[in-house]
Design an enzyme around this catalytic site. Sequence first.
Site, mmCIF file in Angstrom:
data_model
loop_
_atom_site.group_PDB
_atom_site.id
_atom_site.type_symbol
_atom_site.label_atom_id
_atom_site.label_comp_id
_atom_site.label_asym_id
_atom_site.label_seq_id
_atom_site.Cartn_x
_atom_site.Cartn_y
_atom_site.Cartn_z
ATOM 1 N N TYR A 18 -9.994 -0.859 1.840
ATOM 2 C CA TYR A 18 -9.602 -0.693 3.240
ATOM 3 C C TYR A 18 -9.299 0.762 3.573
ATOM 4 O O TYR A 18 -8.831 1.527 2.734
ATOM 5 C CB TYR A 18 -8.368 -1.541 3.563
ATOM 6 N N ASP A 50 0.809 -1.220 0.000
ATOM 7 C CA ASP A 50 0.000 0.000 0.000
ATOM 8 C C ASP A 50 0.842 1.270 0.000
ATOM 9 O O ASP A 50 0.342 2.336 -0.380
ATOM 10 C CB ASP A 50 -0.945 0.000 1.204
#
Length: 626
Positions: A375, A291
């Site tokens: 997320y 990420d």
Amino acid sequence: MHPLDRLTAEEITVARAVLDKAGLLGPTVRFPFLGLEEPAKDEVLAHRDGDPVDRRVRAVLLDVATGASSTVVASVTRGEVDWQREIDPATDGQPAILLEEFIAVDEIVKADPGWVAALARRGITVLDLVRPCPLSAGDFGIPGEPGRRMLRVLSFLQHRPEDHCWAHPIDGLVAYVDLTERRVLELVDHEDLAVPEEEGNYDDPAYVGPDRETLKPIEITQPEGASFTVTGDVVEWEGWRLRVGFDPREGLVLHQISLQGRPVCYRASVAEMVVPYADPSPVHFWQNYFDAGEYLLGQQVNSLRNGCDCLGEIRYLDAVLADGDGQPREVPNAICMHEEDFGVLWKHTDLFTEAQQTRRQRRMVISYWATVGNYDYGFYWYLYLDGTFQLECKASGVVFTSVHAEGSPWAEPVAPGLGAPGHQHLFNARLDMTVDGVANTVDEIDLVRLPFGPDNPHGNAFTRQYTRLKSEAEGARDAEPGLGRVWRVASAERTNRLGRPTAYVLHPAGQPALLADPGSSIARRAAFATRHLWVTRYDPQERYPAGDLVNQHPGGAGLPAWTAADRGLDGADVVLWHTFGMTHFPRPEDWPVMPVDACGFTMKPYGFFDRNPTLDVPATVAKHCH
């Protein structure tokens, strides 16, 4: 100006102009990354107010028409390009993913006849409500892929525009997309699976039901204002002093953390995080997401709202980032700073004097949130009155979904026909330590149970064992909760009044590190996540634990490459790289939106002070106790 001041919109504009003047830009050249090129530590520590500062930026440039890319460092002070290096995507990896490439994927797959036919066979013919989800491709040695700029695409269905598509995965089908050629390179149509029908609209009153009416308001007030001050990027609170930075890749960065005028940590950040999934099926085996390195955590930052994301006497800082065209964009209220009560700090009722004393703990909170696909991640740095500091990483949002096969060992059912695969969230914190100076040592401390013997006739004895980590080969370590293992970072030059070195101790949570097989692609690419701790000798070029370019990198970069030099650590300028995280097999309670789960670590002073440093904290006065 200070060398570590956050980039301004004006500096980003100047940086783009410098690169344009040097002939490095064009109509198809984009900016996957543009950030501050921080000077080396010795230069920053030698800086004094009023000294001239050469402000430089590092940019990664990508020609989306050809796939050619390069890394450039330029000075916005001098208006010059200092150096440029071409990137070989087959060996160096690819630049991070651009927002416009996510958007392009929708057009690419919906123009592919094979993909359209695969959906039609599943009874899906209205493509406007199909949401292709572009996901990083990784590197698996698949013939024809090395050197190509790629994404892999799973798809989801909406029942209507406001319906959350994560409830309806179109499973069994994945498209491999070449972004440069703008075409589907390969279509893996493994099996036809029924799309789950039940909706999961957590923001729809018809789905959720009426709000509960039993919660009474909690008001957080500080009638005399906050106890901290913010001057530019400098934050001061109860003896703590630090500089706040914000990086497009790492997000929130804390610089030059000191306590009562003494240095503790030069730079603290989340330098990488990886989310590896456990489903080995032909459609899902490749799901592993970096990420920070692939999606750029800082670029995904949220604007925070008072009363929802933060409570109390709030001070916000905005973030200024470069967009894909190299133009500045401002994200208001990106960083939140506030104080919060944290229960009892210390307490004692004395048996003999009958004295009763209680003091309350409070902490300074510096935080931000980023949304990466499904997320949402919150990053919270805490500073405490007693000299402790912590990092807490919070995960929320929507779990990644698939069609659930009864009895699957890889996924758990969260709704009828809907599954969520097991996965991990593994973070790596880079802690450039300066405990009372740059000369530090690192010791591993384990509890030792002693057997019966002449020195332990009653069997009650236990002690501790200190092991000095003298070189980088010895600095790759695993947490051992059963041994109470911690790591002490101590000054090599300063002692406390008892003659012991002043120190801070890293307390790990001790949860599992990377669970994938050591020979797997993800273990090569995320080697940092295979150990809980790495210790390296400071090098200003060593910033990211999986290497500079993570996207589609074949692996082996970063920490395993650096530590192969086995540089000496004893009394050196050391950097700690701490891997921590959570292993998540989703539950029905995590659907349709996940309550926050959290992980992190704690750094505590250990002989840094000569006694309890909070003896001067006043008792809470009656008017604040209701």
